[in-house]
Design a protein around this motif. Structure first.
Motif, short mmCIF file in Angstrom:
data_model
loop_
_atom_site.label_atom_id
_atom_site.label_comp_id
_atom_site.label_asym_id
_atom_site.label_seq_id
_atom_site.Cartn_x
_atom_site.Cartn_y
_atom_site.Cartn_z
N SER A 175 0.83 -1.00 -0.03
CA SER A 175 -0.27 0.05 0.06
C SER A 175 1.08 0.98 0.30
N LEU A 176 0.51 2.36 -0.41
CA LEU A 176 1.18 3.83 -0.79
C LEU A 176 0.02 4.70 -0.15
N SER A 177 0.88 5.82 0.93
CA SER A 177 -0.19 6.87 1.22
C SER A 177 -0.02 7.98 0.52
N ALA A 178 -0.78 8.60 -0.43
CA ALA A 178 0.14 9.82 -0.26
C ALA A 178 -0.55 11.13 0.33
N PRO A 226 5.79 -9.45 -8.70
CA PRO A 226 6.07 -8.31 -7.81
C PRO A 226 5.83 -6.83 -8.79
N TRP A 227 4.75 -5.17 -7.82
CA TRP A 227 5.37 -4.29 -9.05
C TRP A 227 5.11 -3.47 -8.15
N HIS A 228 5.61 -2.10 -8.85
CA HIS A 228 6.20 -0.73 -8.39
C HIS A 228 5.54 0.83 -9.12
N LEU A 229 5.19 1.40 -8.26
CA LEU A 229 4.39 2.40 -8.75
C LEU A 229 5.87 3.22 -9.20
N ALA A 244 -6.55 -3.61 -12.43
CA ALA A 244 -6.05 -4.90 -12.34
C ALA A 244 -4.41 -5.34 -12.52
N LEU A 245 -3.50 -5.82 -12.06
CA LEU A 245 -2.59 -6.08 -12.45
C LEU A 245 -2.15 -8.01 -11.63
N PRO A 246 -1.19 -8.80 -13.08
CA PRO A 246 -1.46 -10.07 -12.11
C PRO A 246 -1.13 -10.06 -10.57
N LEU A 247 -1.60 -11.06 -10.35
CA LEU A 247 -1.86 -11.51 -9.03
C LEU A 247 -0.66 -12.52 -8.76
N GLN A 258 -3.38 -2.34 -2.69
CA GLN A 258 -3.77 -3.73 -2.80
C GLN A 258 -4.00 -4.95 -2.78
N VAL A 259 -5.41 -5.12 -3.24
CA VAL A 259 -6.52 -5.86 -2.61
C VAL A 259 -6.08 -7.16 -3.13
N LYS A 260 -7.28 -8.34 -2.53
CA LYS A 260 -6.71 -9.95 -2.37
C LYS A 260 -6.98 -10.28 -4.17
N ASN A 261 -7.32 -9.81 -4.98
CA ASN A 261 -7.43 -10.34 -6.41
C ASN A 261 -5.96 -9.99 -6.77
N GLY A 262 -5.30 -9.42 -6.53
CA GLY A 262 -3.96 -8.70 -6.85
C GLY A 262 -4.39 -7.19 -7.57
N SER A 263 -5.45 -6.85 -7.65
CA SER A 263 -6.11 -5.34 -8.35
C SER A 263 -5.35 -4.47 -7.49
N LEU A 264 -5.50 -2.87 -7.98
CA LEU A 264 -4.63 -2.27 -7.69
C LEU A 264 -6.19 -1.35 -6.86
N ARG A 265 -6.40 -0.60 -5.48
CA ARG A 265 -7.04 0.16 -5.91
C ARG A 265 -7.11 1.61 -4.91
N LEU A 266 -7.27 2.44 -5.86
CA LEU A 266 -7.19 4.07 -5.58
C LEU A 266 -7.78 5.08 -4.68
N HIS A 267 -8.24 5.70 -3.65
CA HIS A 267 -8.99 6.37 -3.27
C HIS A 267 -8.05 7.83 -2.94
N MET A 268 -9.16 8.59 -3.47
CA MET A 268 -8.40 10.24 -3.17
C MET A 268 -9.21 11.41 -3.31
N ALA A 269 -8.56 12.27 -2.30
CA ALA A 269 -10.05 13.29 -1.99
C ALA A 269 -9.22 14.75 -2.94
N THR A 270 -10.49 14.82 -4.07
CA THR A 270 -9.56 16.15 -5.05
C THR A 270 -10.66 16.91 -4.51
N ASP A 271 -10.32 18.31 -5.20
CA ASP A 271 -11.38 20.02 -4.96
C ASP A 271 -12.79 19.24 -5.90
N ALA A 272 -12.82 18.20 -6.16
CA ALA A 272 -14.22 17.97 -7.39
C ALA A 272 -14.86 16.86 -6.35
N GLY A 273 -13.95 16.10 -5.12
CA GLY A 273 -14.96 15.10 -4.66
C GLY A 273 -14.26 13.91 -4.05
#
Length: 260
Positions: free
Chosen positions: A80-83, A128-131, A122-125, A100-115
């Protein structure tokens, strides 16, 4: 492009964290285009086997990103990463996360001025991955302190593109293949060449410190931020000392005009 509103929690990360009783060094890089334009300072600290911290600055008193990653040391990449943004006194304010969730996917949550902004990619389960826009800091964390064994290094290369939406992009699978042992900027280095499976990724050389494993220089053809044409990351200095991290971060926002 989204302007991010900083409105979540504030956390303080002490400047004297240690690994095995030793204060971790601060790796001081410059990111730019390959011609040297658009220079930005990138400070990296591997505070513990599970924590990577990165602060990115330009002119003093300007807004600076403060991003952290939680590493799984057994698998050698971030889970996980924290911005966030740098605040005075080396504190930070968080505004988003990438997990990264259990199925290998990356899930992004971010607060913006638009909400709130939410994306999934999806990423291969199990791979290794590097942002990429983390400036290969998690790859660097996996390498530092280990003498490179000259074997190919393979990983997925996702990107949180600041010119979106969509924010999340997939640059495919990247392989670093050993090319030569040589002197690089006056020190022993191992040169690898990055190639990828996606037409969106144009690779190039990467030099690793032959004795300690960390990244010395990267020169790749694909940018990791919208304002760049390509990508260079060059180690400028390694800072040592218990107060180095806090001193560097605090200095960026000290004696600034009101409102900065």
């Amino acid at each position: 492009m989204h302007r991010f509103v900083i409105l979540v929690s504030v956390e303080f990360l002490a400047g004297c964290a240690s690994i095995n009783g030793r204060t971790p060094p601060v790796y001081d890089y410059v990111r730019s285009n390959r011609d040297g334009s658009e220079q930005e300072r990138v400070l990296m600290r591997f505070s513990s086997p599970t924590l990577v911290e990165v602060v990115k600055t330009r002119a003093r008193c300007s807004s600076a990103a403060y991003v952290t990653a939680t590493m799984d040391p057994e698998i050698g990449y971030a889970v996980s990463l924290s911005a966030g943004r740098l605040l005075p006194n080396a504190e930070r304010k968080v505004f988003g996360d990438l997990t990264q969730v259990k199925n290998g996917s990356l899930r992004l949550h971010m607060a913006t001025d638009a909400g709130p902004l939410n994306e999934t990619m999806a990423l291969p389960l199990g791979r290794p991955w590097h942002l990429y826009d983390f400036d290969l800091a998690s790859l660097n964390a996996a390498l530092v302190g280990h003498v490179p064994n000259r074997q190919p290094i393979q990983f997925s290369l996702p990107l949180a593109w600041n010119g979106g939406p969509p924010i999340l992009r997939n640059l495919g699978s990247v392989t670093l293949n050993f090319v030569a042992a040589e002197q690089h900027n006056g020190q022993p280095a191992l040169r690898y060449r990055a190639t990828g499976t996606s037409a969106a990724f144009t690779g190039g050389p990467i030099w690793l410190d032959a004795r300690r494993g960390h990244i010395l220089t990267v020169e790749w053809g694909t940018p990791n931020h919208a304002e760049y044409r390509d990508f260079t990351l060059r180690l400028h200095h390694v800072h040592h000392g218990a107060n180095a991290w806090r001193r560097l971060l605090s200095g960026h926002l000290t004696h600034c005009p009101t409102g900065e």
